[in-house]
Motif scaffolding. Structure first.
Motif, short mmCIF file in Angstrom:
data_model
loop_
_atom_site.label_atom_id
_atom_site.label_comp_id
_atom_site.label_asym_id
_atom_site.label_seq_id
_atom_site.Cartn_x
_atom_site.Cartn_y
_atom_site.Cartn_z
N SER B 44 0.84 -1.21 0.00
CA SER B 44 0.00 0.00 0.00
C SER B 44 0.87 1.25 0.00
O SER B 44 0.50 2.28 -0.59
CB SER B 44 -0.92 0.03 1.21
OG SER B 44 -1.81 -1.07 1.17
N GLN B 88 -7.33 0.52 -0.38
CA GLN B 88 -7.62 -0.59 0.53
C GLN B 88 -8.66 -0.15 1.56
O GLN B 88 -9.58 -0.88 1.87
CB GLN B 88 -6.31 -1.01 1.22
CG GLN B 88 -6.43 -2.24 2.09
CD GLN B 88 -5.06 -2.72 2.61
OE1 GLN B 88 -4.02 -2.15 2.27
NE2 GLN B 88 -5.07 -3.75 3.43
N ASP B 176 -5.85 -1.78 -4.76
CA ASP B 176 -5.27 -2.27 -3.51
C ASP B 176 -6.29 -3.09 -2.73
O ASP B 176 -7.17 -2.54 -2.08
CB ASP B 176 -4.77 -1.07 -2.69
CG ASP B 176 -3.87 -1.49 -1.54
OD1 ASP B 176 -3.68 -2.72 -1.34
OD2 ASP B 176 -3.35 -0.60 -0.83
N GLU B 177 -6.13 -4.39 -2.81
CA GLU B 177 -7.03 -5.33 -2.13
C GLU B 177 -8.49 -5.01 -2.38
O GLU B 177 -9.31 -4.99 -1.46
CB GLU B 177 -6.72 -5.37 -0.63
CG GLU B 177 -5.28 -5.82 -0.40
CD GLU B 177 -5.02 -6.36 1.01
OE1 GLU B 177 -5.99 -6.77 1.68
OE2 GLU B 177 -3.85 -6.39 1.40
#
Ligand SMILES: Nc1ncnc2c1ncn2[C@@H]1O[C@H](COP(=O)(O)OP(=O)(O)OP(=O)(O)O)[C@@H](O)[C@H]1O
Ligand SMILES: [Mg+2]
Lengths: 439, 277
Positions: B44, B88, B176-177
């Motif tokens: 991240s 995220q 991101d995720e």
């Protein structure tokens, strides 16, 4: 432009001349004289007075001002923000406390609605209005400012709605102030039993940096089962002294939604008071404030429950920029007999500069035992994570901050069903917000 | 020549603490890159540094878009240059409606030269496009009236991030995720949608994608051309789709033993993070 406003101060001579120039009923002149005596007895509030401890008025020189004159210098009026896109049932205006014209749609006039300049209407309908004056909703003896307004109010607006008449179209009032001028308006709203109305009022200076003195009063009388929506947008120039006592009496099953927008003035000291006098009455109070420069805005709010089963809900939100300052003191007072009261007050402040300061002082005074009273206050800064998030979506820093500030106020706007109000406030605030540095 | 996002020897510190310690990565438009690695390895951080987060200080190295250094650009300018990140943990902005937020964002990103106060894209045109995109993502139109990420469930937030990507049509996207918080059906839909969005990008070219993930589901319709493994603030190994498969089935043991130095840094970072709590 040289000022043509020449004031001699609030002297006895000037007061006598002020009264002599007016043709008013005897009882009203008596009320004025009593208040005038009180005005002269009272000193300006000092800082050892708890209510004024945070509000410094040592630079106020009352003798630089004086009684409103009889005529208007020119015809200029500020742009009416709250009337934007609204189909009005009527409008009225004053400038420097001098009447500047009224309109009322025949539809409402024919149903007995009285609307327009208070000084003109009280001369015509003295017998009808006298009992409401004598109720002294705002106590003329409360302090020097309430006494001054009671003695020397001029211009101002009256809205009187007879029993069961529902005025569907909003009414609008503008009080304008020229640079260095004096505004001693009094607003009186009377909704008789079962009546309904929406009243949008704004006070504004002709010049953004204009000065002057406003010492006003607002009295809102909501009789049983009547419903009033009252909006007051304060948009004075940033050198104006603003003092006001504002009070509503709401009788049983009556309701008021009272929204205040405060943007202008150098210094504001307002007492806003809602008294729920009959069972099952309700009040919603909304406040939106934006301050900048060295502005100081101080609001004392009072939610007074005198009868059982009443509800009051107050939400004040302020955003502060530069070295400005706000003070909010909120009191919920529940009398002994006011069981099953449901009262709430909340004040949220968004600090846009480390140099700004917001004081938030909630208070409860409860004499009944079966009540629900809650309060809360928050104070925070613009979250830099939110700013970054918005910037990754293409917002400039300035746009991001402005959007976050508008979002902060949205919670209040969501409570106000009148679009012109949230739009006018939202836009005015958006224009004022400047980007703030990282951290 | 395809457009590229090139990261060279990137060192990033947070609050003076070094996190990334020399990352090299080149993404061409049209490519799918998977970035994997244990928790806290710096994935991240890389995304935030690419987006220009002010708390992530680049102490060494370069980030270039088509050969042009973007380090001096702020997050807004990077977004307008065509770089996007689905976070995220997206931020909530209470009081701001999703539709209003996106209309302004879309206007700025599509007209990078736009000055503050200039016209937004016409409401009708925007509404039409937004509604179409929401339908594709099987999102309730009611969603547009809710406040940005405010009270959204984990899955709703991730969908909203994909919606934003669809509207902004970036050249390069970091996800991101984006699969975390989504249910099984939603991940499948997300994977398909990302692939579809990648096809219809600005300028007709495809999007370059960096997918940060611990799972295989997002990759189902976005087969990685490259898989990178991050450990201790460095990309220690790069392979193809088979590397991704190995990692989400067998974990990082082999990587740890192959790169003991980075694994030691990783452990140190973990301990420091745990001690800070
Ligand atoms: N804003 C921050 N403030 C302080 N420490 C941070 C910050 N961002 C990252 N870190 C630290 O940097 C290290 C790397 O964090 P990062 O979020 O990049 O890991 P990650 O690889 O994305 O992990 P995960 O798989 O859990 O999402 C961690 O030790 C983390 O605590
Ligand atoms: Mg992460």
């Amino acid at each position: 432009m040289p000022s043509t406003l020449a004031f001699t101060g609030f002297t006895q001579e000037a007061f006598d001349a002020f009264l002599a120039a007016r043709d008013e009923p005897r009882w009203l002149v008596d009320l004025r004289r009593q208040a005038w005596i009180r005005f002269n007895e009272l000193a300006l509030p000092a800082r050892n007075d708890e209510e004024w401890a945070r509000t410094d008025i040592r630079l106020l020189k009352l003798d630089r001002f004086g009684f409103p004159a009889g005529e208007i210098l020119d015809g200029d009026m500020p742009h009416a923000l709250l009337a934007e896109g609204v189909e009005l049932g009527g409008s009225t205006a004053t400038r420097d406390s001098v009447p500047a014209g009224t309109q009322l749609s025949e539809k409402w006039a024919s149903q007995g609605v009285l609307f327009g300049d208070l000084s003109e209407l009280v001369a015509e309908h003295g017998d009808l209005l006298r009992p409401y004056f004598e109720r002294r909703v705002v106590d003329p003896h409360r302090d020097k400012f309430s006494a001054l307004n009671a003695a020397a109010w001029a211009g101002g607006a009256l809205l009187y709605v007879p029993r069961r008449v529902r005025v569907e179209q909003p009414l609008h009032a503008m009080s304008a102030l020229s640079d260095g001028g004096v505004d001693l308006n009094k607003t009186l709203v009377i909704l008789e039993e079962g009546a309904e109305a929406t009243f949008l009022t704004e006070t504004a200076s002709l010049a953004a940096h204009g000065g002057g003195l406003h010492c006003g009063s607002i009295e809102l009388i909501v009789e049983p089962s009547a419903r009033l929506r009252y909006v007051n947008l304060q948009n004075w120039g940033d050198a104006v002294w603003h003092f006001a006592h504002q009070k509503a009496h709401v009788a049983s099953r009556g309701g008021i939604q009272w929204t205040i927008g405060a943007l202008g003035s150098r210094l504001t000291k307002v007492n806003q008071h809602v008294a729920l006098t009959g069972e099952d009455a309700e009040a919603q109070v909304n406040g939106v404030m934006f301050t900048q420069g060295r502005q100081h805005l101080s609001y004392n709010t009072h939610q007074h429950h005198l009868a059982a089963h009443c509800r009051s809900d107050l939400l004040y939100k302020a955003a502060l920029q530069d070295q400005s300052r706000t003070v909010w003191r909120g009191m919920i007072k529940v009398d002994r007999g006011a069981q099953r009261t449901d009262a709430y007050q909340r004040n949220d402040n968004l600090m846009l500069a480390a140099t700004a300061r917001a004081d938030s002082i909630p208070g409860l005074e409860i004499e009944a035992d079966d009540v629900r009273c809650t309060h809360g206050s928050t104070s925070g800064r613009v979250d830099q994570q939110q700013v970054f998030y918005a910037m990754t979506r293409g917002y400039t820093r300035q746009e991001a901050v402005r959007m976050i500030v508008e979002g902060f106020f949205q919670q209040v706007f969501d409570r106000i069903p009148i679009e012109s109000v949230s739009e006018a406030l939202g836009e005015a605030i958006g224009r004022r917000v400047r980007a703030i540095g990282e951290q | 020549m395809p457009e590229t996002l090139q990261i060279t020897n990137l060192h990033v510190a947070v609050e003076g603490k070094p996190i990334l310690r020399g990352v090299h990565l080149t993404i061409n438009r049209g490519e799918v890159h998977a970035l994997m690695g244990p928790n806290g390895s710096g994935k991240s951080t890389l995304g935030n540094a690419i987006m220009g987060h002010p708390n992530y200080e680049v102490t060494e190295g370069a980030i270039e878009l088509n050969g042009q250094d973007i380090l001096a650009m702020d997050a807004s300018e990077r977004a307008r240059a065509g770089i996007f990140m689905a976070f995220q943990r997206p931020m909530a902005i209470p009081g701001v409606k999703m539709a209003d937020f996106l209309r302004h964002a879309t206007t700025n990103v599509r007209n990078p030269q736009r000055k503050e106060g200039e016209e937004l894209i016409p409401m009708r045109q925007f509404r039409k496009e937004l509604t179409a995109k929401m339908e594709q993502l099987k999102m309730d139109v009611e969603f547009a009236r809710r406040y940005v990420n405010d009270g959204f469930s984990g899955g709703e937030m991730k969908r909203a991030e994909i919606l934003q990507m669809a509207m902004l049509r970036p050249k390069f996207a970091i996800l991101d995720e984006t699969d975390s918080g989504l249910d099984v059906d939603a991940v499948k839909l997300a994977s398909q949608s990302i692939a579809a969005i990648a096809q219809e990008q600005e300028g007709g070219a495809e999007m370059g994608i960096l997918i940060i993930t611990h799972h295989d589901k997002l990759l189902e319709y976005n087969t990685p051309d490259f898989t990178h493994v991050m450990m201790g603030g460095r990309i220690v190994e790069t392979g193809g789709v088979e590397l991704a498969r190995e990692l989400y089935t067998s974990g990082y043991d082999r990587i740890r033993s192959s790169y003991p130095e980075e694994a030691a840094v990783e452990d140190e970072m973990q301990q420091a993070a745990a001690a800070a709590v």
